[in-house]
Design a protein around this motif. Structure first.
Motif, short mmCIF file in Angstrom:
data_model
loop_
_atom_site.label_atom_id
_atom_site.label_comp_id
_atom_site.label_asym_id
_atom_site.label_seq_id
_atom_site.Cartn_x
_atom_site.Cartn_y
_atom_site.Cartn_z
N TYR A 179 27.04 -22.40 -22.76
CA TYR A 179 27.35 -22.01 -21.34
C TYR A 179 26.51 -22.83 -20.31
O TYR A 179 27.09 -23.12 -19.30
N ALA A 180 25.25 -23.03 -20.90
CA ALA A 180 24.36 -23.80 -19.66
C ALA A 180 24.94 -25.02 -19.61
O ALA A 180 24.80 -25.66 -18.41
N THR A 181 25.24 -25.75 -20.85
CA THR A 181 25.56 -27.17 -20.53
C THR A 181 26.99 -27.41 -20.08
O THR A 181 27.29 -28.22 -19.35
N ALA A 182 27.63 -26.39 -20.19
CA ALA A 182 29.16 -26.41 -19.69
C ALA A 182 28.88 -26.60 -17.96
O ALA A 182 29.64 -27.15 -17.34
N CYS A 183 28.00 -25.53 -17.63
CA CYS A 183 27.68 -25.49 -16.15
C CYS A 183 27.47 -26.84 -15.45
O CYS A 183 27.71 -27.28 -14.54
N ILE A 184 26.32 -27.34 -16.32
CA ILE A 184 25.74 -28.64 -15.97
C ILE A 184 26.88 -29.86 -15.92
O ILE A 184 27.24 -30.38 -14.94
N GLU A 185 27.81 -29.79 -16.92
CA GLU A 185 28.84 -30.86 -16.85
C GLU A 185 29.92 -30.57 -15.80
O GLU A 185 30.63 -31.41 -14.99
N ARG A 186 29.85 -29.42 -15.41
CA ARG A 186 30.98 -28.98 -14.25
C ARG A 186 30.32 -29.23 -12.86
O ARG A 186 30.92 -29.73 -11.82
N ARG A 187 29.09 -29.02 -12.66
CA ARG A 187 28.59 -29.11 -11.56
C ARG A 187 27.65 -30.26 -11.39
O ARG A 187 27.51 -30.75 -9.97
N VAL A 188 27.10 -31.05 -11.99
CA VAL A 188 26.32 -32.23 -11.78
C VAL A 188 27.35 -33.39 -11.73
O VAL A 188 28.15 -33.81 -12.54
N GLU A 189 27.27 -34.19 -10.53
CA GLU A 189 28.12 -35.50 -10.24
C GLU A 189 27.50 -36.73 -10.07
O GLU A 189 28.14 -37.75 -10.18
N VAL A 190 26.30 -36.81 -10.99
CA VAL A 190 25.59 -38.08 -10.81
C VAL A 190 25.14 -38.07 -12.50
O VAL A 190 24.80 -37.37 -12.99
N PRO A 191 24.80 -39.43 -12.90
CA PRO A 191 24.51 -39.84 -14.32
C PRO A 191 23.11 -39.22 -14.28
O PRO A 191 22.21 -39.03 -13.52
N LEU A 192 22.60 -38.77 -15.59
CA LEU A 192 21.50 -38.21 -15.92
C LEU A 192 20.77 -38.87 -17.06
O LEU A 192 21.42 -39.49 -18.22
N THR A 193 19.40 -38.78 -17.25
CA THR A 193 18.92 -39.15 -18.37
C THR A 193 18.82 -38.08 -19.27
O THR A 193 19.10 -36.90 -18.99
N GLN A 194 18.41 -38.38 -20.64
CA GLN A 194 18.50 -37.26 -21.62
C GLN A 194 17.41 -36.08 -21.09
O GLN A 194 17.63 -34.96 -21.39
N GLY A 195 16.16 -36.46 -20.77
CA GLY A 195 15.02 -35.51 -20.28
C GLY A 195 15.52 -34.77 -19.11
O GLY A 195 15.14 -33.60 -19.00
N GLN A 196 16.37 -35.52 -18.02
CA GLN A 196 16.85 -34.40 -17.06
C GLN A 196 18.09 -33.58 -17.31
O GLN A 196 18.06 -32.48 -17.20
N TYR A 197 18.83 -33.91 -18.63
CA TYR A 197 19.80 -33.08 -18.86
C TYR A 197 19.07 -32.05 -19.73
O TYR A 197 19.51 -30.58 -19.42
N ASP A 198 18.19 -32.27 -20.48
CA ASP A 198 17.28 -31.09 -21.28
C ASP A 198 16.76 -30.25 -20.43
O ASP A 198 16.65 -29.08 -20.49
N ALA A 199 15.95 -30.83 -19.24
CA ALA A 199 15.24 -29.86 -18.42
C ALA A 199 16.18 -28.79 -17.44
O ALA A 199 16.08 -27.95 -17.23
N LEU A 200 17.43 -29.46 -17.45
CA LEU A 200 18.46 -28.72 -16.55
C LEU A 200 19.01 -27.68 -17.47
O LEU A 200 19.39 -26.72 -17.07
N ALA A 201 19.16 -27.98 -18.66
CA ALA A 201 19.75 -27.19 -19.59
C ALA A 201 18.76 -25.75 -19.77
O ALA A 201 19.32 -24.65 -19.86
N SER A 202 17.47 -25.94 -19.75
CA SER A 202 16.64 -24.96 -19.82
C SER A 202 16.46 -24.17 -18.61
O SER A 202 16.53 -23.16 -18.38
N PHE A 203 16.60 -24.75 -17.49
CA PHE A 203 16.54 -24.18 -16.24
C PHE A 203 17.94 -23.15 -15.87
O PHE A 203 17.71 -22.18 -15.64
N VAL A 204 19.16 -23.91 -16.21
CA VAL A 204 20.13 -23.12 -16.18
C VAL A 204 20.29 -21.92 -17.37
O VAL A 204 20.55 -20.70 -16.81
N TYR A 205 19.92 -22.05 -18.40
CA TYR A 205 19.49 -21.05 -19.53
C TYR A 205 18.79 -19.92 -18.98
O TYR A 205 18.99 -18.68 -18.97
#
Length: 166
Positions: free
Chosen positions: A79-105
């Motif tokens: 659910y957290a990653t689906a939210c990131i995929e819907r809302r983030v419009e810029v490319p990310l690094t793996q670390g940015q993606y992981d941090a955002l997943a924790s944050f959204v979670y």
């Protein structure tokens, strides 16, 4: 000391939460096999939580196994990653993606979707977005030390570090 090799940014759909990202979530959520009230909302205790921060359908008195907690964690991460995929419009690094997943979670999809962090990130201001993690450290009773540590770790991971040091 060897210089860090930059990791190219990718579209969010190219990612899965890494082992480091999952470890970050597990570390800060903790494993609880008995339902407990939300410490950030002592007035009502809502929502009740179990496993690694799972809240869907949880009621006082619920119990689970470690295996069930792990299954809920994997589902909730989706659910957290689906939210990131819907809302983030810029490319990310793996670390940015992981941090955002924790944050959204932790904060939820609505709060992330309405956040200045997301607005700055989508505007290409990753430095400004990183600074926003520090602002998300409060519960109903004020600043929560556990959230201060979690946000610092998420920020470190977002900025390219490992994320569990603070």
């Amino acid at each position: 000391m060897k210089a860090a090799v930059p990791v190219p940014a990718k579209r969010t759909a190219d990612f899965a939460v890494s082992d480091a990202g999952i470890a970050l979530i597990k570390h800060y959520e903790g494993l609880e096999l008995r339902a407990y009230p939300d410490p950030g909302n002592p007035a009502t205790g809502e929502p009740w939580t179990i496993g690694y921060g799972h809240t869907a359908g949880v009621r006082r008195g619920d119990v689970c196994t470690a295996e069930q907690a792990e299954a809920w964690l994997r589902q909730d991460i989706k659910y957290a990653t689906a939210c990131i995929e819907r809302r983030v419009e810029v490319p990310l690094t793996q670390g940015q993606y992981d941090a955002l997943a924790s944050f959204v979670y932790n904060v939820g999809q609505t709060q992330f979707g309405n956040s200045t962090l997301l607005r700055l990130l989508n505007a290409g201001n990753t430095v400004g977005a990183a600074a926003q993690f520090d602002r998300w450290n409060r519960g109903a009773t004020g600043v929560l030390p556990g959230l201060v540590k979690r946000r610092a770790a998420e920020r470190v991971m977002f900025e390219g570090g490992k994320g569990l040091a603070p």
